[in-house]
Motif scaffolding. Structure first.
Motif, PDB file in Angstrom:
ATOM      1  N   SER A  26      28.514 107.939  29.217  1.00 24.84           N
ATOM      2  CA  SER A  26      27.852 108.318  28.190  1.00 24.84           C
ATOM      3  C   SER A  26      28.548 109.931  28.287  1.00 24.84           C
ATOM      4  CB  SER A  26      26.347 108.476  29.134  1.00 24.84           C
ATOM      5  OG  SER A  26      25.408 109.473  27.963  1.00 24.84           O
ATOM      6  N   VAL A  27      28.586 110.811  27.308  1.00 21.52           N
ATOM      7  CA  VAL A  27      29.429 111.962  27.363  1.00 21.52           C
ATOM      8  C   VAL A  27      28.833 112.671  26.155  1.00 21.52           C
ATOM      9  CG1 VAL A  27      31.251 111.490  26.190  1.00 21.52           C
ATOM     10  CG2 VAL A  27      31.332 112.887  28.025  1.00 21.52           C
ATOM     11  N   SER A  28      28.909 114.790  26.193  1.00 26.21           N
ATOM     12  CA  SER A  28      28.099 115.355  26.110  1.00 26.21           C
ATOM     13  C   SER A  28      29.973 115.519  24.872  1.00 26.21           C
ATOM     14  CB  SER A  28      27.407 116.626  26.294  1.00 26.21           C
ATOM     15  OG  SER A  28      29.270 117.291  26.998  1.00 26.21           O
ATOM     16  N   ALA A  29      29.137 116.849  23.613  1.00 26.03           N
ATOM     17  CA  ALA A  29      31.028 116.956  23.008  1.00 26.03           C
ATOM     18  C   ALA A  29      31.568 118.146  23.453  1.00 26.03           C
ATOM     19  CB  ALA A  29      30.442 117.058  21.837  1.00 26.03           C
ATOM     20  N   LEU A  32      33.215 116.775  26.003  1.00 25.27           N
ATOM     21  CA  LEU A  32      34.577 116.083  25.394  1.00 25.27           C
ATOM     22  C   LEU A  32      35.961 117.433  25.284  1.00 25.27           C
ATOM     23  CD1 LEU A  32      32.552 114.029  23.220  1.00 25.27           C
ATOM     24  CD2 LEU A  32      34.313 113.100  25.282  1.00 25.27           C
ATOM     25  N   SER A  33      35.123 118.595  24.238  1.00 23.92           N
ATOM     26  CA  SER A  33      36.041 119.280  24.157  1.00 23.92           C
ATOM     27  C   SER A  33      37.107 120.105  25.213  1.00 23.92           C
ATOM     28  CB  SER A  33      35.306 120.332  23.691  1.00 23.92           C
ATOM     29  OG  SER A  33      35.575 121.537  23.310  1.00 23.92           O
ATOM     30  N   TYR A  34      35.815 120.197  26.079  1.00 27.24           N
ATOM     31  CA  TYR A  34      36.204 120.806  27.550  1.00 27.24           C
ATOM     32  C   TYR A  34      37.774 119.448  28.736  1.00 27.24           C
ATOM     33  CZ  TYR A  34      36.640 122.374  32.663  1.00 27.24           C
ATOM     34  OH  TYR A  34      36.881 123.536  33.830  1.00 27.24           O
ATOM     35  N   GLU A  35      36.842 118.491  28.736  1.00 23.84           N
ATOM     36  CA  GLU A  35      37.931 117.655  28.926  1.00 23.84           C
ATOM     37  C   GLU A  35      39.141 117.261  28.565  1.00 23.84           C
ATOM     38  OE1 GLU A  35      36.136 114.591  31.364  1.00 23.84           O
ATOM     39  OE2 GLU A  35      35.358 116.508  32.616  1.00 23.84           O
ATOM     40  N   MET A  37      40.663 118.832  26.306  1.00 21.28           N
ATOM     41  CA  MET A  37      41.565 120.231  25.720  1.00 21.28           C
ATOM     42  C   MET A  37      41.376 120.451  24.068  1.00 21.28           C
ATOM     43  SD  MET A  37      43.928 120.778  28.953  1.00 21.28           S
ATOM     44  CE  MET A  37      44.960 119.813  28.946  1.00 21.28           C
ATOM     45  N   LEU A  38      40.496 119.852  23.425  1.00 18.70           N
ATOM     46  CA  LEU A  38      40.050 119.880  22.059  1.00 18.70           C
ATOM     47  C   LEU A  38      39.104 120.973  21.338  1.00 18.70           C
ATOM     48  CD1 LEU A  38      40.062 115.933  21.760  1.00 18.70           C
ATOM     49  CD2 LEU A  38      41.808 117.814  21.086  1.00 18.70           C
ATOM     50  N   SER A  39      39.760 121.306  20.420  1.00 20.28           N
ATOM     51  CA  SER A  39      38.470 122.689  20.078  1.00 20.28           C
ATOM     52  C   SER A  39      37.106 122.274  19.422  1.00 20.28           C
ATOM     53  CB  SER A  39      39.576 123.487  18.245  1.00 20.28           C
ATOM     54  OG  SER A  39      39.440 122.526  17.634  1.00 20.28           O
ATOM     55  N   ARG A  40      35.770 122.665  19.747  1.00 20.60           N
ATOM     56  CA  ARG A  40      34.704 121.932  19.505  1.00 20.60           C
ATOM     57  C   ARG A  40      34.772 121.446  18.063  1.00 20.60           C
ATOM     58  NH1 ARG A  40      30.927 122.870  22.421  1.00 20.60           N
ATOM     59  NH2 ARG A  40      29.192 122.077  21.249  1.00 20.60           N
ATOM     60  N   PRO A  41      35.522 122.072  16.654  1.00 29.03           N
ATOM     61  CA  PRO A  41      35.505 121.840  15.338  1.00 29.03           C
ATOM     62  C   PRO A  41      36.705 120.235  15.236  1.00 29.03           C
ATOM     63  CG  PRO A  41      36.213 123.687  15.287  1.00 29.03           C
ATOM     64  CD  PRO A  41      35.903 123.518  16.689  1.00 29.03           C
ATOM     65  N   THR A  42      36.898 120.442  16.172  1.00 27.56           N
ATOM     66  CA  THR A  42      37.756 118.801  16.113  1.00 27.56           C
ATOM     67  C   THR A  42      37.311 117.589  16.566  1.00 27.56           C
ATOM     68  OG1 THR A  42      40.482 119.905  16.108  1.00 27.56           O
ATOM     69  CG2 THR A  42      40.098 117.793  16.824  1.00 27.56           C
TER      70      THR A  42
END
Ligand SMILES: [Zn+2]
Length: 373
Positions: A26-29, A32-35, A37-42
């Motif tokens: 279970s994980v938040s968006a 995911l973005s932080y871990e 290293m992807l942009s929030r829009p991606t």
């Protein structure tokens, strides 16, 4: 970059996000973005696609101490399933695994193997029953892996050596005639080894020895079965451990198979292996003496495998499931044969205790899908 599920990862951003959610549970968006290293829009775009396809769902909220709580996402386990069938001389086991690779259905029935239409029809009935059970959505099933005690062609379509059940030449089209799904054949030890190693992120390579009514072996390299040229790799059961020894069903003499298959022990109690281990535990002299011989022969074979591969050796099958209390003794016997190591800590008993073989027939369908999500 941090390690992701290498063997099952497809590599795209969406695929990496799927696997991160799968591993985390279970994980938040934002995590995911932080871990990753992807942009929030991606992340948002990929997650929208995964939600749309039904592979993930919003499973709740993360954090409850002030501020806005972040939505949590999980893999939707029921989005896909795969069926595994384990065929032996006297039993049929049917299982289903979900999108997370977990066992969600199992049924074991007593039925003697027969090369006839009635038997194949019964297999079809068992699979239909599984697919229509409340645990599974019929439209989500990817396919059926049929696990057999025989050697299988590389395309998973034909048994090219099947002396144990006298079914050499049997094809997947015949055996799966009444199964309303894509079917493939798998060798039993390969399936057991695959199920075992696929549950172990910490163990990519291993040699799996299945100690059931017959002995099988499987070589796992980077979470995949190494097939060999034949493909006949890992057939440790027919390694000679006693020159001119006991007669083996294969036609040779002195095979490991004839000294360490489960019936060697169970025959002391009319085929009841549970009774053998109960009597062994209570110190019955005949059991103890037979078990000492058994462990000596097993240690010899285990050490031979270690000499060849220098990898972890996992003991599975009926006897493997009972081995835990005797593992230290077996390790000592194996270590005594080893010129390089003072211990045999490379030796382990199987962790998949329930229906490993049938599960190993289902999991490849799930893992292949994982790569494409
Ligand atoms: Zn043999």
């Amino acid at each position: 970059m941090e390690r992701e599920s290498g063997a099952y990862c497809g590599g795209s951003s969406r695929n990496r996000i799927f696997h991160k959610i799968r591993e985390a549970g279970s994980v938040s968006a934002s995590r995911l973005s932080y871990e990753l290293m992807l942009s929030r829009p991606t992340v948002k775009k990929c997650m929208d696609e995964l939600l749309q396809a039904g592979f993930i769902y919003e499973s709740g909220y993360i954090g409850n101490t002030g501020g806005r709580r972040a939505g949590a996402y999980s893999v939707a386990p029921g989005a896909r399933a795969a069926i595994g069938i384990d065929l032996t001389r006297n039993h049929i086991t049917v299982i289903a695994a979900d999108l997370c690779g977990n066992l969600i259905y199992e049924k074991r029935v007593h039925r003697e193997f027969a090369l006839d239409d009635g038997y194949f029809r019964y297999l079809g009935q068992l699979v239909t029953e599984a697919v229509e059970s409340r645990q599974i959505g019929p439209e989500t099933v990817l396919g059926t892996g049929i696990v057999v005690p025989g050697l299988i062609t590389e395309d998973h379509r034909e048994i090219f050596y099947g002396k144990i059940l006298d079914f050499t030449g049997l094809t997947v089209d015949e055996i799966g005639k009444y199964i309303p799904l894509a079917c493939r054949l798998y060798n039993d030890a390969d399936a057991g080894g695959y199920a075992e190693v696929s549950k172990r992120e910490d163990m990519a390579d291993a040699f799996y020895i299945s100690l059931s009514n017959n002995i099988g072996g499987s070589i796992l390299i980077d979470h995949k079965v190494y097939k060999g040229e034949g493909p006949r790799s890992g057939e440790v059961g027919h390694m000679t451990i006693v020159p001119d020894g006991r007669q083996c069903y294969c036609g040779q003499r002195g095979c490991f198979e004839t000294y360490c298959n489960a019936t060697v022990l169970a025959d002391l109690y009319q085929g009841n292996l549970e009774q053998f281990f109960q009597h062994l535990e209570s110190g019955d002299a005949a059991c103890v003496s037979l078990w000492q011989e058994y462990l000596k022969d097993l240690a010899l074979a285990v050490n031979n495998v270690r000499m060849l591969f220098d990898c972890k050796v996992i003991l599975g099958g009926y006897v493997g499931a009972h081995m835990e209390p005797y593992l230290a003794e077996l390790k000592e016997l194996a270590a005594n044969k080893n010129p390089f190591e003072g211990n045999a800590d490379y030796l382990e008993v199987c962790r998949v205790k329930k229906e490993a073989l049938a599960l190993g027939g289902a999991l490849p369908f799930i893992h292949e899908l994982w790569k494409t999500i």
